[in-house]
Design a protein around this motif. Structure first.
Motif, PDB file in Angstrom:
ATOM      1  N   LEU A 144     -10.467 -27.585  26.112  1.00 49.85           N
ATOM      2  CA  LEU A 144     -10.791 -27.814  24.707  1.00 49.85           C
ATOM      3  C   LEU A 144      -9.641 -27.467  23.761  1.00 49.85           C
ATOM      4  CD1 LEU A 144     -14.458 -26.492  24.419  1.00 49.85           C
ATOM      5  CD2 LEU A 144     -13.699 -28.857  24.225  1.00 49.85           C
ATOM      6  N   PHE A 145      -8.929 -26.384  24.049  1.00 45.82           N
ATOM      7  CA  PHE A 145      -7.949 -25.862  23.100  1.00 45.82           C
ATOM      8  C   PHE A 145      -6.875 -26.884  22.725  1.00 45.82           C
ATOM      9  CE2 PHE A 145      -4.116 -23.389  22.002  1.00 45.82           C
ATOM     10  CZ  PHE A 145      -4.611 -22.715  20.888  1.00 45.82           C
ATOM     11  N   PRO A 146      -6.192 -27.524  23.691  1.00 44.02           N
ATOM     12  CA  PRO A 146      -5.166 -28.511  23.288  1.00 44.02           C
ATOM     13  C   PRO A 146      -5.771 -29.668  22.505  1.00 44.02           C
ATOM     14  CG  PRO A 146      -4.941 -27.916  25.614  1.00 44.02           C
ATOM     15  CD  PRO A 146      -6.255 -27.377  25.159  1.00 44.02           C
ATOM     16  N   SER A 147      -7.005 -30.061  22.858  1.00 46.26           N
ATOM     17  CA  SER A 147      -7.647 -31.179  22.161  1.00 46.26           C
ATOM     18  C   SER A 147      -7.961 -30.813  20.721  1.00 46.26           C
ATOM     19  CB  SER A 147      -8.936 -31.577  22.897  1.00 46.26           C
ATOM     20  OG  SER A 147      -8.665 -31.935  24.237  1.00 46.26           O
ATOM     21  N   VAL A 148      -8.454 -29.604  20.497  1.00 49.86           N
ATOM     22  CA  VAL A 148      -8.763 -29.150  19.138  1.00 49.86           C
ATOM     23  C   VAL A 148      -7.493 -29.075  18.300  1.00 49.86           C
ATOM     24  CG1 VAL A 148      -9.614 -27.208  17.765  1.00 49.86           C
ATOM     25  CG2 VAL A 148     -10.852 -27.908  19.825  1.00 49.86           C
ATOM     26  N   ILE A 149      -6.418 -28.544  18.883  1.00 44.99           N
ATOM     27  CA  ILE A 149      -5.134 -28.457  18.170  1.00 44.99           C
ATOM     28  C   ILE A 149      -4.642 -29.855  17.793  1.00 44.99           C
ATOM     29  CG2 ILE A 149      -2.702 -27.822  18.389  1.00 44.99           C
ATOM     30  CD1 ILE A 149      -4.585 -25.467  17.975  1.00 44.99           C
ATOM     31  N   ALA A 150      -4.782 -30.817  18.723  1.00 40.61           N
ATOM     32  CA  ALA A 150      -4.337 -32.184  18.444  1.00 40.61           C
ATOM     33  C   ALA A 150      -5.098 -32.784  17.268  1.00 40.61           C
ATOM     34  CB  ALA A 150      -4.515 -33.052  19.694  1.00 40.61           C
ATOM     35  N   ILE A 151      -6.412 -32.582  17.226  1.00 43.70           N
ATOM     36  CA  ILE A 151      -7.220 -33.117  16.134  1.00 43.70           C
ATOM     37  C   ILE A 151      -6.824 -32.480  14.797  1.00 43.70           C
ATOM     38  CG2 ILE A 151      -9.550 -33.167  15.175  1.00 43.70           C
ATOM     39  CD1 ILE A 151      -9.143 -35.239  17.293  1.00 43.70           C
ATOM     40  N   ILE A 152      -6.603 -31.165  14.805  1.00 42.43           N
ATOM     41  CA  ILE A 152      -6.209 -30.471  13.567  1.00 42.43           C
ATOM     42  C   ILE A 152      -4.881 -31.002  13.045  1.00 42.43           C
ATOM     43  CG2 ILE A 152      -5.502 -28.248  12.607  1.00 42.43           C
ATOM     44  CD1 ILE A 152      -7.535 -26.925  14.494  1.00 42.43           C
ATOM     45  N   VAL A 153      -3.918 -31.188  13.940  1.00 41.54           N
ATOM     46  CA  VAL A 153      -2.610 -31.720  13.524  1.00 41.54           C
ATOM     47  C   VAL A 153      -2.773 -33.116  12.946  1.00 41.54           C
ATOM     48  CG1 VAL A 153      -0.348 -32.473  14.352  1.00 41.54           C
ATOM     49  CG2 VAL A 153      -1.315 -30.317  15.162  1.00 41.54           C
ATOM     50  N   MET A 154      -3.614 -33.948  13.578  1.00 37.60           N
ATOM     51  CA  MET A 154      -3.829 -35.309  13.091  1.00 37.60           C
ATOM     52  C   MET A 154      -4.448 -35.310  11.688  1.00 37.60           C
ATOM     53  SD  MET A 154      -2.574 -37.274  15.352  1.00 37.60           S
ATOM     54  CE  MET A 154      -1.403 -35.915  15.594  1.00 37.60           C
ATOM     55  N   ILE A 155      -5.330 -34.362  11.402  1.00 32.82           N
ATOM     56  CA  ILE A 155      -5.952 -34.281  10.081  1.00 32.82           C
ATOM     57  C   ILE A 155      -4.892 -34.063   9.006  1.00 32.82           C
ATOM     58  CG2 ILE A 155      -7.447 -32.860   8.623  1.00 32.82           C
ATOM     59  CD1 ILE A 155      -9.251 -32.453  11.057  1.00 32.82           C
ATOM     60  N   PHE A 156      -3.898 -33.240   9.298  1.00 27.88           N
ATOM     61  CA  PHE A 156      -2.832 -32.976   8.325  1.00 27.88           C
ATOM     62  C   PHE A 156      -1.902 -34.183   8.146  1.00 27.88           C
ATOM     63  CE2 PHE A 156      -3.890 -28.503   9.265  1.00 27.88           C
ATOM     64  CZ  PHE A 156      -3.954 -28.004   7.966  1.00 27.88           C
ATOM     65  N   LEU A 157      -1.933 -35.118   9.106  1.00 26.44           N
ATOM     66  CA  LEU A 157      -1.043 -36.280   9.032  1.00 26.44           C
ATOM     67  C   LEU A 157      -1.737 -37.534   8.517  1.00 26.44           C
ATOM     68  CD1 LEU A 157       0.868 -35.940  12.448  1.00 26.44           C
ATOM     69  CD2 LEU A 157       1.718 -35.356  10.168  1.00 26.44           C
ATOM     70  N   ARG A 158      -2.996 -37.438   8.150  1.00 23.17           N
ATOM     71  CA  ARG A 158      -3.731 -38.668   7.816  1.00 23.17           C
ATOM     72  C   ARG A 158      -3.318 -39.273   6.480  1.00 23.17           C
ATOM     73  NH1 ARG A 158      -9.855 -36.274   7.096  1.00 23.17           N
ATOM     74  NH2 ARG A 158      -9.401 -34.624   5.597  1.00 23.17           N
ATOM     75  N   ASP A 159      -2.569 -38.546   5.668  1.00 27.30           N
ATOM     76  CA  ASP A 159      -2.094 -39.104   4.400  1.00 27.30           C
ATOM     77  C   ASP A 159      -0.650 -39.588   4.481  1.00 27.30           C
ATOM     78  OD1 ASP A 159      -4.521 -38.606   3.067  1.00 27.30           O
ATOM     79  OD2 ASP A 159      -3.940 -36.540   2.644  1.00 27.30           O
ATOM     80  N   VAL A 160      -0.047 -39.471   5.679  1.00 28.69           N
ATOM     81  CA  VAL A 160       1.337 -39.930   5.864  1.00 28.69           C
ATOM     82  C   VAL A 160       1.307 -41.364   6.383  1.00 28.69           C
ATOM     83  CG1 VAL A 160       3.522 -39.509   7.044  1.00 28.69           C
ATOM     84  CG2 VAL A 160       2.067 -37.580   6.391  1.00 28.69           C
ATOM     85  N   ILE A 161       1.938 -42.287   5.665  1.00 27.93           N
ATOM     86  CA  ILE A 161       1.921 -43.695   6.038  1.00 27.93           C
ATOM     87  C   ILE A 161       3.230 -44.060   6.740  1.00 27.93           C
ATOM     88  CG2 ILE A 161       1.695 -46.075   5.209  1.00 27.93           C
ATOM     89  CD1 ILE A 161      -0.814 -44.366   4.896  1.00 27.93           C
ATOM     90  N   VAL A 162       3.118 -44.752   7.880  1.00 28.45           N
ATOM     91  CA  VAL A 162       4.302 -45.196   8.618  1.00 28.45           C
ATOM     92  C   VAL A 162       4.927 -46.378   7.912  1.00 28.45           C
ATOM     93  CG1 VAL A 162       5.126 -46.073  10.832  1.00 28.45           C
ATOM     94  CG2 VAL A 162       3.270 -44.416  10.781  1.00 28.45           C
ATOM     95  N   ASP A 163       6.271 -46.395   7.825  1.00 25.61           N
ATOM     96  CA  ASP A 163       6.977 -47.506   7.184  1.00 25.61           C
ATOM     97  C   ASP A 163       6.623 -48.825   7.872  1.00 25.61           C
ATOM     98  OD1 ASP A 163       8.197 -45.731   5.497  1.00 25.61           O
ATOM     99  OD2 ASP A 163      10.032 -45.575   6.699  1.00 25.61           O
ATOM    100  N   GLY A 164       6.202 -49.793   7.074  1.00 27.69           N
ATOM    101  CA  GLY A 164       5.879 -51.109   7.603  1.00 27.69           C
ATOM    102  C   GLY A 164       4.509 -51.209   8.226  1.00 27.69           C
ATOM    103  N   ALA A 165       3.712 -50.139   8.165  1.00 27.39           N
ATOM    104  CA  ALA A 165       2.379 -50.138   8.772  1.00 27.39           C
ATOM    105  C   ALA A 165       1.319 -50.004   7.696  1.00 27.39           C
ATOM    106  CB  ALA A 165       2.266 -48.986   9.766  1.00 27.39           C
TER     107      ALA A 165
END
Length: 284
Positions: free
Chosen positions: A33-54
């Motif tokens: 569970l631990f690595p999966s929870v960390i991955a989800i938390i990191v993704m939440i902080f990145l949800r407002d970052v838009i990839v160039d051209g995407a």
């Protein structure tokens, strides 16, 4: 009972028992569970970052890539870790002494690693589909793509894991595999589009399964227009199946030979020597 099928039945039983043990052992559950929870938390902080051209966020693009990376990591390192541990504690030697024992052992370890890999995958995917609007299945074809990429990805990585696992006599040596795997992750477009890298680095990344697993997961879970930021502006399903299939063939051709040689070298004295060496190792 047909003696031909007896090792496979024993392997199925062993794999199921190991799976039940893993999901009922607190340390195993936390480790999953631990690595999966960390991955989800990191993704939440990145949800407002838009990839160039995407048209989607970096989080939405990275989450499927992480799922592909997890397939490769679980298939490869899961087999490496379990094989080295069971060489050291004598489990492999005991199975070698039983008729058909090695066949049953390999079936069991394949099932246990596969089931835990799929559970780890779903632990990240389920909340990810609720948290990120762009991460979803776009019809039945997407579901089929997801399934064949997962299955072929495990077949492509687990035999290679068995080859690496046969090279190490102790779990403490497994860390030697982590550095090259981490390097491949860095050049495989997992955390940012591979097209941002130099062309020669892109070719190296495309040689190994990690890139193709990430691409396959993105094709299954992201909107069709996101293919525009990929190499060739395409999901390249045929190439994905071809590269993963090639690694599967290579692994299945080499792994049985290497494992047979490893099993022939196993003996009571070899196990005892490894245990004595482990006991003498300084605790850091």
């Amino acid at each position: 009972m047909n003696p031909t099928w007896a090792p496979y039945r024993a392997g199925l039983s062993r794999g199921w028992s190991e799976f039940k043990h893993a999901i009922t052992t607190p340390a195993e559950v936390i480790g999953t569970l631990f690595p999966s929870v960390i991955a989800i938390i990191v993704m939440i902080f990145l949800r407002d970052v838009i990839v160039d051209g995407a048209s989607v966020s970096l989080a939405s693009m990275t989450l499927p890539s992480l799922l592909g990376m997890n397939i490769a990591f679980s298939g490869l390192m899961g087999i490496v870790g379990q094989l080295t541990i069971e060489r050291e504690d004598g489990t492999l030697l005991r199975n070698k002494a039983v008729p058909g024992g090695m066949t049953g052992y390999l079936v069991g370890i394949t099932i246990s690693v596969s089931t835990m890999s799929i559970i780890s995958l779903l632990i990240v995917l389920a909340p990810g589909m609720f948290l990120f609007d762009d991460v979803r299945f776009n019809g039945f074809s997407s579901v089929l793509t997801f399934i064949w990429v997962v299955v072929l990805g495990l077949f492509a990585t687990m035999p290679i894991g068995a080859v690496f696992g046969s090279m190490f006599g102790s779990p403490r040596q497994v860390g030697l595999v982590m550095l090259p795997v981490g390097g491949l992750v860095a050049i495989s477009g997992i955390f940012y589009p591979i097209t941002a890298l130099p062309e020669w680095v892109q070719w190296i990344g495309q040689t190994f399964p990690i890139y193709w697993l990430g691409l396959g997961m993105r094709s299954a879970l992201l909107p069709a227009e996101m293919a525009a930021v990929e190499i060739g502006e395409s999901w390249r399903h045929l190439e994905t199946a071809g590269v993963l299939g090639l690694w599967t063939i290579i692994g299945l051709a080499i792994a049985p030979i290497v494992l047979r040689r490893m099993a022939r070298r196993e003996s009571g004295s070899a196990v005892a020597a490894r245990r004595e060496k482990a006991m003498q190792s300084p605790i850091r």
